[in-house]
Design a protein around this motif. Structure first.
Motif, PDB file in Angstrom:
ATOM      1  N   PRO A 168       0.802  -1.221   0.000  1.00 54.60           N
ATOM      2  CA  PRO A 168       0.000   0.000   0.000  1.00 54.60           C
ATOM      3  C   PRO A 168       0.836   1.272   0.000  1.00 54.60           C
ATOM      4  CG  PRO A 168      -0.017  -1.010   2.173  1.00 54.60           C
ATOM      5  CD  PRO A 168       0.659  -1.984   1.263  1.00 54.60           C
ATOM      6  N   SER A 169       2.114   1.164   0.324  1.00 55.52           N
ATOM      7  CA  SER A 169       3.006   2.326   0.323  1.00 55.52           C
ATOM      8  C   SER A 169       4.149   2.095  -0.653  1.00 55.52           C
ATOM      9  CB  SER A 169       3.579   2.578   1.720  1.00 55.52           C
ATOM     10  OG  SER A 169       2.573   2.924   2.628  1.00 55.52           O
ATOM     11  N   LYS A 170       4.646   3.191  -1.201  1.00 54.06           N
ATOM     12  CA  LYS A 170       5.765   3.091  -2.139  1.00 54.06           C
ATOM     13  C   LYS A 170       6.727   4.239  -1.906  1.00 54.06           C
ATOM     14  CE  LYS A 170       6.941   3.271  -7.083  1.00 54.06           C
ATOM     15  NZ  LYS A 170       7.913   2.178  -7.045  1.00 54.06           N
ATOM     16  N   ARG A 171       7.969   3.898  -1.669  1.00 51.38           N
ATOM     17  CA  ARG A 171       9.024   4.914  -1.646  1.00 51.38           C
ATOM     18  C   ARG A 171       9.800   4.820  -2.954  1.00 51.38           C
ATOM     19  NH1 ARG A 171       9.260   7.676   2.952  1.00 51.38           N
ATOM     20  NH2 ARG A 171       8.683   6.685   4.932  1.00 51.38           N
ATOM     21  N   PHE A 172      10.095   5.958  -3.525  1.00 55.71           N
ATOM     22  CA  PHE A 172      10.813   5.980  -4.789  1.00 55.71           C
ATOM     23  C   PHE A 172      12.207   5.389  -4.617  1.00 55.71           C
ATOM     24  CE2 PHE A 172       7.803   9.507  -5.628  1.00 55.71           C
ATOM     25  CZ  PHE A 172       7.317   9.086  -6.852  1.00 55.71           C
ATOM     26  N   ASN A 389       4.161  24.435  -3.166  1.00 60.78           N
ATOM     27  CA  ASN A 389       2.968  23.777  -2.638  1.00 60.78           C
ATOM     28  C   ASN A 389       3.292  22.361  -2.182  1.00 60.78           C
ATOM     29  OD1 ASN A 389      -0.070  24.185  -2.475  1.00 60.78           O
ATOM     30  ND2 ASN A 389       0.010  22.203  -3.505  1.00 60.78           N
ATOM     31  N   LEU A 390       2.560  21.890  -1.146  1.00 60.48           N
ATOM     32  CA  LEU A 390       2.731  20.521  -0.664  1.00 60.48           C
ATOM     33  C   LEU A 390       1.354  19.896  -0.496  1.00 60.48           C
ATOM     34  CD1 LEU A 390       5.156  18.700   0.169  1.00 60.48           C
ATOM     35  CD2 LEU A 390       4.526  19.180   2.538  1.00 60.48           C
ATOM     36  N   ASP A 391       1.060  18.876  -1.311  1.00 63.48           N
ATOM     37  CA  ASP A 391      -0.284  18.283  -1.280  1.00 63.48           C
ATOM     38  C   ASP A 391      -0.288  16.873  -1.850  1.00 63.48           C
ATOM     39  OD1 ASP A 391      -3.003  17.799  -1.140  1.00 63.48           O
ATOM     40  OD2 ASP A 391      -3.478  18.920  -2.934  1.00 63.48           O
ATOM     41  N   ASN A 392       0.613  16.018  -1.376  1.00 64.22           N
ATOM     42  CA  ASN A 392       0.585  14.626  -1.824  1.00 64.22           C
ATOM     43  C   ASN A 392       0.771  13.676  -0.654  1.00 64.22           C
ATOM     44  OD1 ASN A 392       0.126  14.478  -4.743  1.00 64.22           O
ATOM     45  ND2 ASN A 392       1.971  15.721  -4.889  1.00 64.22           N
ATOM     46  N   GLY A 393       0.170  13.999   0.474  1.00 63.32           N
ATOM     47  CA  GLY A 393       0.164  13.086   1.592  1.00 63.32           C
ATOM     48  C   GLY A 393       1.288  13.290   2.573  1.00 63.32           C
ATOM     49  N   THR A 394       1.599  12.229   3.305  1.00 60.32           N
ATOM     50  CA  THR A 394       2.555  12.301   4.405  1.00 60.32           C
ATOM     51  C   THR A 394       3.976  11.965   3.988  1.00 60.32           C
ATOM     52  OG1 THR A 394       2.948  11.548   6.672  1.00 60.32           O
ATOM     53  CG2 THR A 394       2.183   9.901   5.101  1.00 60.32           C
ATOM     54  N   MET A 451       7.494  16.666  -5.173  1.00 57.32           N
ATOM     55  CA  MET A 451       7.258  15.247  -5.399  1.00 57.32           C
ATOM     56  C   MET A 451       7.456  14.509  -4.076  1.00 57.32           C
ATOM     57  SD  MET A 451       9.517  12.667  -7.752  1.00 57.32           S
ATOM     58  CE  MET A 451       9.483  13.816  -9.123  1.00 57.32           C
ATOM     59  N   GLN A 452       6.502  13.649  -3.703  1.00 55.15           N
ATOM     60  CA  GLN A 452       6.564  12.948  -2.425  1.00 55.15           C
ATOM     61  C   GLN A 452       6.408  11.446  -2.595  1.00 55.15           C
ATOM     62  OE1 GLN A 452       3.445  15.993  -0.839  1.00 55.15           O
ATOM     63  NE2 GLN A 452       4.276  14.971   0.972  1.00 55.15           N
ATOM     64  N   ASP A 453       6.994  10.706  -1.657  1.00 47.40           N
ATOM     65  CA  ASP A 453       6.726   9.272  -1.589  1.00 47.40           C
ATOM     66  C   ASP A 453       5.236   9.055  -1.374  1.00 47.40           C
ATOM     67  OD1 ASP A 453       9.297   8.193  -1.915  1.00 47.40           O
ATOM     68  OD2 ASP A 453       9.780   8.427   0.209  1.00 47.40           O
ATOM     69  N   GLN A 454       4.697   8.031  -2.029  1.00 46.87           N
ATOM     70  CA  GLN A 454       3.273   7.730  -1.916  1.00 46.87           C
ATOM     71  C   GLN A 454       3.049   6.749  -0.763  1.00 46.87           C
ATOM     72  OE1 GLN A 454       0.623   9.204  -4.064  1.00 46.87           O
ATOM     73  NE2 GLN A 454       2.403  10.532  -3.886  1.00 46.87           N
ATOM     74  N   ILE A 455       2.898   7.308   0.421  1.00 40.20           N
ATOM     75  CA  ILE A 455       2.733   6.492   1.622  1.00 40.20           C
ATOM     76  C   ILE A 455       1.241   6.303   1.897  1.00 40.20           C
ATOM     77  CG2 ILE A 455       3.293   6.255   4.065  1.00 40.20           C
ATOM     78  CD1 ILE A 455       5.705   6.176   2.158  1.00 40.20           C
ATOM     79  N   GLU A 456       0.696   5.182   1.457  1.00 43.07           N
ATOM     80  CA  GLU A 456      -0.702   4.797   1.688  1.00 43.07           C
ATOM     81  C   GLU A 456      -1.703   5.821   1.150  1.00 43.07           C
ATOM     82  OE1 GLU A 456      -0.598   2.199   5.754  1.00 43.07           O
ATOM     83  OE2 GLU A 456      -0.736   4.371   6.001  1.00 43.07           O
ATOM     84  N   TYR A 457      -1.289   6.686   0.246  1.00 45.96           N
ATOM     85  CA  TYR A 457      -2.132   7.822  -0.119  1.00 45.96           C
ATOM     86  C   TYR A 457      -3.358   7.375  -0.909  1.00 45.96           C
ATOM     87  CZ  TYR A 457      -3.035  12.750  -1.219  1.00 45.96           C
ATOM     88  OH  TYR A 457      -3.588  13.997  -1.319  1.00 45.96           O
ATOM     89  N   VAL A 468      -6.489   9.820   8.925  1.00 45.70           N
ATOM     90  CA  VAL A 468      -6.443  10.239  10.316  1.00 45.70           C
ATOM     91  C   VAL A 468      -4.994  10.395  10.773  1.00 45.70           C
ATOM     92  CG1 VAL A 468      -8.673   9.230  10.904  1.00 45.70           C
ATOM     93  CG2 VAL A 468      -6.605   7.826  11.072  1.00 45.70           C
ATOM     94  N   TYR A 469      -4.826  10.995  11.940  1.00 47.15           N
ATOM     95  CA  TYR A 469      -3.506  11.339  12.479  1.00 47.15           C
ATOM     96  C   TYR A 469      -2.544  10.158  12.473  1.00 47.15           C
ATOM     97  CZ  TYR A 469      -0.008  12.837  15.938  1.00 47.15           C
ATOM     98  OH  TYR A 469       1.163  13.141  16.590  1.00 47.15           O
ATOM     99  N   ASP A 470      -3.027   8.969  12.826  1.00 50.38           N
ATOM    100  CA  ASP A 470      -2.145   7.819  12.973  1.00 50.38           C
ATOM    101  C   ASP A 470      -1.466   7.400  11.677  1.00 50.38           C
ATOM    102  OD1 ASP A 470      -2.921   6.731  15.890  1.00 50.38           O
ATOM    103  OD2 ASP A 470      -4.701   7.462  14.863  1.00 50.38           O
ATOM    104  N   ARG A 471      -1.965   7.834  10.528  1.00 51.92           N
ATOM    105  CA  ARG A 471      -1.334   7.501   9.252  1.00 51.92           C
ATOM    106  C   ARG A 471      -0.215   8.472   8.891  1.00 51.92           C
ATOM    107  NH1 ARG A 471      -2.531   3.026  10.271  1.00 51.92           N
ATOM    108  NH2 ARG A 471      -1.084   2.612   8.567  1.00 51.92           N
TER     109      ARG A 471
END
Length: 522
Positions: A168-172, A389-394, A451-457, A468-471
């Motif tokens: 569910p998560s991907k780091r480049f 801008n920053l808008d691709n998750g955590t 550009m951000q790692d797609q962590i469960e996004y 939620v916060y825990d993610r």
């Protein structure tokens, strides 16, 4: 025969000179990194934005309370010119204060889901046997006409759920970043036919109108996702007072499928819903959150950082986009705490209405910089160096999209050099869209998205009940704050403003742009 080598040598020399000119201030960046990692407040910002004040649907009391908290915190940090800048009209706000969904028969079971935005409540508990009435074609209207009044209606067929085989998560990886940094290949002509988006929208609108005429007591949809995660957004419109959607909920696929199987096996099922919602029509205007650290030598020139502040209602709006907002607040704290004397003014902007089409940032740009429909520009247009801008998750920052502005490539490559050990290296000519840097580019201003790692996004959190916060990932957000703070600082201290692309042509608005939201379960 030596001319090509000579030209290559001259070009290489010019590049070296340019990179030398863009040499980052390593002492300042070292201080920024130290503050970002050793004294971070980013998770505290995120806690208040999510656990305390989330979710933050635009034009709701929750959004306004959260915005007031941010303004208070920025003032406590010594940020100047803090304001809740109104824009509008946006439309009606909506929130819910109660949601209970249960299967009563053949066995009791609580149901996972939530109501869709701009839908009605149930005026107390509603129970009954559900009707499975999937509407997929125009012929289905006649099939169900006159049979749904007062019923709990399931509008989707069951969906087959497959086991999760992709993480569910991907780091480049390094190879991934090399691919991302490459220019995209030209797409081949599309030969396959597919339904036009307009046709899909019209059909969804017709379904919505049909259900309003039929007046079921509750409309139940299958949410995207599985494993208890429900992805869903809205059911009605934020604009028209006479277009309040029926009570509409989305359930997790596992629970929805169970109900469908029971119905198909002709086993009596009884469901119960108790939903309380509210519409807010006292003020149709919304607000963006603004604050500044004034510059010294060139205070009338601006560097902007930002993120969208609004969220959907399923979770608390953590990765979309308390994460970006918390990072931007943390950037302002870092720069102010370090008392860095920057030439240009650094301005934070947290936007409302992004989830409805970047409406808050569009309104701000039209007021301060220019109108993309006419390309009539305002004096402030000449004073903005860049917007980040920053808008691709955590996920941590791994690079930046140039939005076709090749002139800033060597600049950003030099600025990323001190962050190589933190994984931020990629500079790509590619565009990325659907968030608040795009309106800046639409009036010819340098607007960039990291550009951000797609962590469960897209797999767990984006527009879902699990946002939620825990993610949130603390280390990733600290790294993002360090990178964004460094870019803001370098841009503020650079002798010249960042280079710009040629001005775009006017972009006349389409009648449907930003006017209304149509029925959708996604």
């Amino acid at each position: 025969m030596f001319q090509p080598k000579l030209l290559f040598g001259i070009a290489a020399g010019m590049t070296c000179v340019l990179l030398a000119d863009e040499r980052p201030d390593l002492y300042a960046i070292n201080r920024i990194k130290t503050e970002a990692f050793e004294n971070s407040n980013v998770m505290d910002h995120a806690f208040y934005l999510t656990d305390v004040y989330g979710p933050r649907l635009t034009n709701t009391p929750e959004y306004k309370t959260a915005a007031e908290w941010v303004a208070k915190r920025l003032n406590e940090y010594g940020i100047s010119n803090v304001a809740l800048e109104k824009w509008g009209p946006y439309g009606r706000g909506w929130s819910y204060s109660k949601f209970s969904a249960n299967m009563l028969e053949p066995r009791y079971a609580p149901l996972i889901g939530f109501p869709l935005a701009w839908s009605k409540g149930t005026d107390g508990p509603v129970s009954g046997e559900p009707v499975l009435a999937p509407i997929k074609t125009e012929a289905d209207f006649a099939k169900w006409r006159g049979k749904l009044r007062g019923k709990i209606v399931l509008t989707d067929a069951a969906r087959e759920l497959l086991p999760l085989t992709i993480p569910p998560s991907k780091r480049f990886s390094d190879a991934d970043l090399t691919t991302e940094a490459s220019a995209p290949e030209l797409a081949a002509p599309v030969t396959a036919t597919r339904p036009l988006a307009g046709e899909i929208t019209r059909f969804r609108s017709n379904v919505r109108q049909f259900l309003i005429e039929e007046q079921p007591s509750v409309v139940v949809q299958i949410g995207r996702g599985d494993g208890g995660t429900v992805f869903a957004q809205y059911a009605g419109t934020r604009v028209m007072k006479d277009a309040v959607a029926l009570p509409t909920v989305a359930l997790t696929a596992e629970h929805y499928n169970r109900i469908v199987r029971l119905i198909e096996h002709k086993i009596p099922v009884k469901l119960e819903f108790d939903i309380k919602t509210a519409l807010y029509e006292d003020s149709l205007d919304s607000m963006n959150i603004i604050g500044e650290i004034p510059g010294v030598k060139k205070k009338d020139e601006i560097v902007m950082i930002g993120a969208h502040f609004d969220s959907w209602q399923g979770g608390t709006g953590a990765t979309d986009n308390a994460s970006g907002s918390a990072v931007a607040i943390e950037v302002m704290r870092i720069l102010k705490t370090l008392d860095l004397k920057m030439d240009r003014t650094v301005r934070i902007a947290l936007w409302s209405g992004e989830e409805s089409g970047s409406l808050g940032s569009k309104a701000y740009i039209k007021r301060h910089f220019g109108d993309p429909e006419t390309m009539k520009l305002l004096p402030e247009h000449a004073k903005l160096s860049a917007y980040y801008n920053l808008d691709n998750g955590t996920g941590k920052i791994r690079g930046i999209y140039l939005q076709g502005n090749d002139m800033v490539r060597p600049i950003f490559e030099a600025w990323f050099a001190p962050f190589k050990d933190l994984g931020a290296t990629a500079v790509t000519i590619r565009n990325t869209g659907s968030t608040d840097h795009v309106p800046f580019n639409n009036v010819g201003l340098p607007g960039f998205e990291f550009m951000q790692d797609q962590i469960e996004y897209s797999t767990r959190t984006h527009h879902s009940n699990m946002d939620v916060y825990d993610r949130l990932q603390k280390g990733d957000l600290m790294q993002a704050a360090a990178v964004m703070a460094a870019f803001a600082y370098q841009t503020a201290m650079r002798e010249e403003m960042l280079p710009r692309k040629p001005l775009p042509k006017p972009r006349p608005a389409r009648p449907e742009d930003g006017k209304k939201l149509m029925t959708s379960a996604e």
